[in-house]
Scaffold this motif. Structure first.
Motif, PDB file in Angstrom:
ATOM      1  N   GLY A   1     -13.498   4.631 -11.281  1.00  0.00           N
ATOM      2  CA  GLY A   1     -14.283   3.552 -11.862  1.00  0.00           C
ATOM      3  C   GLY A   1     -14.438   3.688 -13.361  1.00  0.00           C
ATOM      4  O   GLY A   1     -15.141   2.906 -14.001  1.00  0.00           O
ATOM      5  N   PHE A   2     -13.761   4.692 -13.955  1.00  0.00           N
ATOM      6  CA  PHE A   2     -13.807   4.874 -15.411  1.00  0.00           C
ATOM      7  C   PHE A   2     -13.268   3.623 -16.102  1.00  0.00           C
ATOM      8  O   PHE A   2     -13.745   3.224 -17.161  1.00  0.00           O
ATOM      9  CB  PHE A   2     -12.985   6.107 -15.803  1.00  0.00           C
ATOM     10  CG  PHE A   2     -13.031   6.441 -17.258  1.00  0.00           C
ATOM     11  CD1 PHE A   2     -14.121   7.114 -17.794  1.00  0.00           C
ATOM     12  CD2 PHE A   2     -11.988   6.082 -18.105  1.00  0.00           C
ATOM     13  CE1 PHE A   2     -14.163   7.417 -19.156  1.00  0.00           C
ATOM     14  CE2 PHE A   2     -12.031   6.380 -19.454  1.00  0.00           C
ATOM     15  CZ  PHE A   2     -13.129   7.056 -19.978  1.00  0.00           C
ATOM     16  N   VAL A   3     -12.261   3.016 -15.490  1.00  0.00           N
ATOM     17  CA  VAL A   3     -11.731   1.739 -15.946  1.00  0.00           C
ATOM     18  C   VAL A   3     -11.737   0.787 -14.755  1.00  0.00           C
ATOM     19  O   VAL A   3     -11.276   1.143 -13.675  1.00  0.00           O
ATOM     20  CB  VAL A   3     -10.277   1.890 -16.473  1.00  0.00           C
ATOM     21  CG1 VAL A   3      -9.691   0.528 -16.821  1.00  0.00           C
ATOM     22  CG2 VAL A   3     -10.244   2.795 -17.694  1.00  0.00           C
ATOM     23  N   ALA A   4     -12.285  -0.386 -14.946  1.00  0.00           N
ATOM     24  CA  ALA A   4     -12.353  -1.368 -13.869  1.00  0.00           C
ATOM     25  C   ALA A   4     -11.107  -2.232 -13.872  1.00  0.00           C
ATOM     26  O   ALA A   4     -10.607  -2.597 -14.943  1.00  0.00           O
ATOM     27  CB  ALA A   4     -13.590  -2.236 -14.014  1.00  0.00           C
ATOM     28  N   PRO A   5     -10.569  -2.576 -12.683  1.00  0.00           N
ATOM     29  CA  PRO A   5      -9.397  -3.463 -12.647  1.00  0.00           C
ATOM     30  C   PRO A   5      -9.741  -4.827 -13.217  1.00  0.00           C
ATOM     31  O   PRO A   5     -10.793  -5.388 -12.887  1.00  0.00           O
ATOM     32  CB  PRO A   5      -9.052  -3.547 -11.162  1.00  0.00           C
ATOM     33  CG  PRO A   5     -10.314  -3.188 -10.437  1.00  0.00           C
ATOM     34  CD  PRO A   5     -11.025  -2.212 -11.336  1.00  0.00           C
TER      35      PRO A   5
ATOM     36  N   GLN B   1       0.823  -1.207   0.000  1.00  0.00           N
ATOM     37  CA  GLN B   1       0.000   0.000   0.000  1.00  0.00           C
ATOM     38  C   GLN B   1       0.858   1.259   0.000  1.00  0.00           C
ATOM     39  O   GLN B   1       0.441   2.298  -0.505  1.00  0.00           O
ATOM     40  CB  GLN B   1      -0.935   0.004   1.217  1.00  0.00           C
ATOM     41  CG  GLN B   1      -1.960   1.128   1.172  1.00  0.00           C
ATOM     42  CD  GLN B   1      -3.058   0.931   2.203  1.00  0.00           C
ATOM     43  OE1 GLN B   1      -3.262  -0.161   2.707  1.00  0.00           O
ATOM     44  NE2 GLN B   1      -3.770   1.996   2.507  1.00  0.00           N
ATOM     45  N   TYR B   2       2.073   1.160   0.542  1.00  0.00           N
ATOM     46  CA  TYR B   2       2.988   2.297   0.515  1.00  0.00           C
ATOM     47  C   TYR B   2       3.289   2.714  -0.926  1.00  0.00           C
ATOM     48  O   TYR B   2       3.429   3.898  -1.231  1.00  0.00           O
ATOM     49  CB  TYR B   2       4.304   1.941   1.217  1.00  0.00           C
ATOM     50  CG  TYR B   2       4.282   2.104   2.711  1.00  0.00           C
ATOM     51  CD1 TYR B   2       4.944   3.155   3.321  1.00  0.00           C
ATOM     52  CD2 TYR B   2       3.610   1.200   3.522  1.00  0.00           C
ATOM     53  CE1 TYR B   2       4.938   3.308   4.703  1.00  0.00           C
ATOM     54  CE2 TYR B   2       3.595   1.331   4.899  1.00  0.00           C
ATOM     55  CZ  TYR B   2       4.262   2.388   5.486  1.00  0.00           C
ATOM     56  OH  TYR B   2       4.248   2.539   6.849  1.00  0.00           O
ATOM     57  N   VAL B   3       3.410   1.746  -1.804  1.00  0.00           N
ATOM     58  CA  VAL B   3       3.690   2.037  -3.210  1.00  0.00           C
ATOM     59  C   VAL B   3       2.548   2.848  -3.814  1.00  0.00           C
ATOM     60  O   VAL B   3       2.757   3.855  -4.492  1.00  0.00           O
ATOM     61  CB  VAL B   3       3.892   0.736  -4.013  1.00  0.00           C
ATOM     62  CG1 VAL B   3       4.021   1.045  -5.497  1.00  0.00           C
ATOM     63  CG2 VAL B   3       5.111  -0.001  -3.519  1.00  0.00           C
ATOM     64  N   TYR B   4       1.337   2.401  -3.534  1.00  0.00           N
ATOM     65  CA  TYR B   4       0.198   3.110  -4.100  1.00  0.00           C
ATOM     66  C   TYR B   4       0.089   4.521  -3.536  1.00  0.00           C
ATOM     67  O   TYR B   4      -0.227   5.465  -4.255  1.00  0.00           O
ATOM     68  CB  TYR B   4      -1.096   2.332  -3.847  1.00  0.00           C
ATOM     69  CG  TYR B   4      -2.255   2.935  -4.598  1.00  0.00           C
ATOM     70  CD1 TYR B   4      -2.265   2.897  -5.986  1.00  0.00           C
ATOM     71  CD2 TYR B   4      -3.287   3.583  -3.937  1.00  0.00           C
ATOM     72  CE1 TYR B   4      -3.297   3.491  -6.695  1.00  0.00           C
ATOM     73  CE2 TYR B   4      -4.313   4.167  -4.640  1.00  0.00           C
ATOM     74  CZ  TYR B   4      -4.318   4.124  -6.019  1.00  0.00           C
ATOM     75  OH  TYR B   4      -5.326   4.711  -6.718  1.00  0.00           O
TER      76      TYR B   4
ATOM     77  N   ARG C   1      -3.785  -2.145  -9.451  1.00  0.00           N
ATOM     78  CA  ARG C   1      -5.095  -1.753  -9.993  1.00  0.00           C
ATOM     79  C   ARG C   1      -6.189  -2.000  -8.962  1.00  0.00           C
ATOM     80  O   ARG C   1      -7.121  -1.198  -8.828  1.00  0.00           O
ATOM     81  CB  ARG C   1      -5.382  -2.517 -11.287  1.00  0.00           C
ATOM     82  CG  ARG C   1      -4.412  -2.199 -12.416  1.00  0.00           C
ATOM     83  CD  ARG C   1      -4.962  -2.621 -13.764  1.00  0.00           C
ATOM     84  NE  ARG C   1      -5.233  -4.044 -13.865  1.00  0.00           N
ATOM     85  CZ  ARG C   1      -4.359  -4.944 -14.278  1.00  0.00           C
ATOM     86  NH1 ARG C   1      -3.141  -4.580 -14.615  1.00  0.00           N
ATOM     87  NH2 ARG C   1      -4.692  -6.217 -14.372  1.00  0.00           N
ATOM     88  N   SER C   2      -6.087  -3.096  -8.232  1.00  0.00           N
ATOM     89  CA  SER C   2      -7.078  -3.403  -7.201  1.00  0.00           C
ATOM     90  C   SER C   2      -7.024  -2.385  -6.065  1.00  0.00           C
ATOM     91  O   SER C   2      -8.056  -1.958  -5.549  1.00  0.00           O
ATOM     92  CB  SER C   2      -6.845  -4.811  -6.648  1.00  0.00           C
ATOM     93  OG  SER C   2      -7.046  -5.781  -7.651  1.00  0.00           O
ATOM     94  N   LEU C   3      -5.803  -1.973  -5.670  1.00  0.00           N
ATOM     95  CA  LEU C   3      -5.670  -0.948  -4.640  1.00  0.00           C
ATOM     96  C   LEU C   3      -6.312   0.349  -5.102  1.00  0.00           C
ATOM     97  O   LEU C   3      -6.982   1.040  -4.323  1.00  0.00           O
ATOM     98  CB  LEU C   3      -4.192  -0.714  -4.311  1.00  0.00           C
ATOM     99  CG  LEU C   3      -3.512  -1.724  -3.397  1.00  0.00           C
ATOM    100  CD1 LEU C   3      -2.015  -1.442  -3.313  1.00  0.00           C
ATOM    101  CD2 LEU C   3      -4.121  -1.683  -2.004  1.00  0.00           C
ATOM    102  N   ALA C   4      -6.117   0.699  -6.372  1.00  0.00           N
ATOM    103  CA  ALA C   4      -6.691   1.924  -6.908  1.00  0.00           C
ATOM    104  C   ALA C   4      -8.206   1.876  -6.832  1.00  0.00           C
ATOM    105  O   ALA C   4      -8.865   2.861  -6.459  1.00  0.00           O
ATOM    106  CB  ALA C   4      -6.238   2.124  -8.356  1.00  0.00           C
ATOM    107  N   ALA C   5      -8.770   0.729  -7.170  1.00  0.00           N
ATOM    108  CA  ALA C   5     -10.225   0.586  -7.123  1.00  0.00           C
ATOM    109  C   ALA C   5     -10.737   0.734  -5.694  1.00  0.00           C
ATOM    110  O   ALA C   5     -11.802   1.306  -5.458  1.00  0.00           O
ATOM    111  CB  ALA C   5     -10.639  -0.757  -7.703  1.00  0.00           C
ATOM    112  N   GLU C   6      -9.967   0.231  -4.728  1.00  0.00           N
ATOM    113  CA  GLU C   6     -10.371   0.333  -3.321  1.00  0.00           C
ATOM    114  C   GLU C   6     -10.421   1.781  -2.850  1.00  0.00           C
ATOM    115  O   GLU C   6     -11.194   2.134  -1.963  1.00  0.00           O
ATOM    116  CB  GLU C   6      -9.403  -0.467  -2.440  1.00  0.00           C
ATOM    117  CG  GLU C   6      -9.523  -1.979  -2.598  1.00  0.00           C
ATOM    118  CD  GLU C   6      -8.507  -2.724  -1.757  1.00  0.00           C
ATOM    119  OE1 GLU C   6      -7.894  -2.094  -0.873  1.00  0.00           O
ATOM    120  OE2 GLU C   6      -8.323  -3.935  -1.990  1.00  0.00           O
ATOM    121  N   TYR C   7      -9.584   2.622  -3.459  1.00  0.00           N
ATOM    122  CA  TYR C   7      -9.551   4.034  -3.089  1.00  0.00           C
ATOM    123  C   TYR C   7     -10.668   4.825  -3.778  1.00  0.00           C
ATOM    124  O   TYR C   7     -10.823   6.016  -3.533  1.00  0.00           O
ATOM    125  CB  TYR C   7      -8.202   4.655  -3.450  1.00  0.00           C
ATOM    126  CG  TYR C   7      -7.151   4.505  -2.389  1.00  0.00           C
ATOM    127  CD1 TYR C   7      -6.916   5.501  -1.456  1.00  0.00           C
ATOM    128  CD2 TYR C   7      -6.375   3.353  -2.320  1.00  0.00           C
ATOM    129  CE1 TYR C   7      -5.948   5.355  -0.481  1.00  0.00           C
ATOM    130  CE2 TYR C   7      -5.396   3.196  -1.355  1.00  0.00           C
ATOM    131  CZ  TYR C   7      -5.185   4.209  -0.438  1.00  0.00           C
ATOM    132  OH  TYR C   7      -4.221   4.065   0.518  1.00  0.00           O
TER     133      TYR C   7
END
Length: 216
Positions: free
Chosen positions: A211-215, A90-93, A133-139
């Motif tokens: 959510g413009f692009v889904a993981p 998560q630090y990377v994201y 990509r999954s981390l991004a979606a979680e945010y």
């Protein structure tokens, strides 16, 4: 294009390994090394590197805050490449959200290391693996979705953004859409401007968080 690089990692062996790999390239020069993020800003100001390859976890100032400090403290900041052990960290994201341009796994092959440095130096973005990509979606949240809607991307700009999330270069997008590279550059510039994104990486983050692009 000659690329100057500042290495920042609290592990001397990691810095040495990166130096050996990168200095073997005729177009890459290591201009300095630091063992902590606290030393990055003054070194960036004095050495003016094109790329800072920086560990995400360091004892005094981590790569996340060091990224923020550099982007706030230098008028024309270098590109920032985060070095990490785990791609789903998560630090990377958080570092990417703070403005870093991409990340590099410490176990990466020499060719991948060289490619990553050259790519971010040229203003490109690295393809996000599924974990990021999954981390991004979680945010993702309502604010991110509202910001994307407010941006008002045209249909073609939206298509270009989707191709950007696949890590495609301007030339690759041009081939995919059967248009000229200058046309793609115009669309990419419009996407960044409308999203208020510093670079392609920030635009990709916006695409996933909204959510413009889904993981996949």
């Amino acid at each position: 294009m000659s690329v100057s690089v500042l290495l920042v990692d609290d592990e001397p062996l990691v810095r040495t390994g990166l130096r050996v790999v990168l200095e073997a390239q005729p177009d890459i020069t290591i201009v300095g090394e630091a063992a902590d993020g606290a030393a990055v800003l003054p070194m960036v100001r004095s050495l003016r590197p094109d790329v800072v390859a920086m560990d995400v976890r360091m004892p005094l100032l981590d790569g996340i805050e060091a990224t923020r400090v550099v982007l706030r403290g230098v008028p024309e900041p270098p590109r920032i490449l985060i070095i990490t052990t785990f791609e789903n960290d998560q630090y990377v994201y958080e570092a990417l959200r703070a403005g870093a341009d991409g990340f590099l796994l410490k176990r990466a092959r020499p060719t991948e290391i060289v490619h990553a440095v050259r790519l971010v130096a040229e203003g490109g973005s690295l393809l996000f693996p599924a974990a990021v990509r999954s981390l991004a979606a979680e945010y993702g949240n309502c604010a991110a979705r509202a910001a994307m809607e407010k941006a008002g991307l045209t249909e073609r700009e939206g298509t270009v953004l989707r191709l950007m999330t696949r890590g495609m270069s301007n030339a690759e997008i041009a081939t995919e859409l059967m248009v000229g590279t200058e046309t793609v550059k115009t669309h990419v510039s419009a996407v960044l401007s409308k999203l208020g994104a510093r670079d392609r990486t920030q635009a990709v983050i916006a695409a996933y968080e909204s959510g413009f692009v889904a993981p996949a």
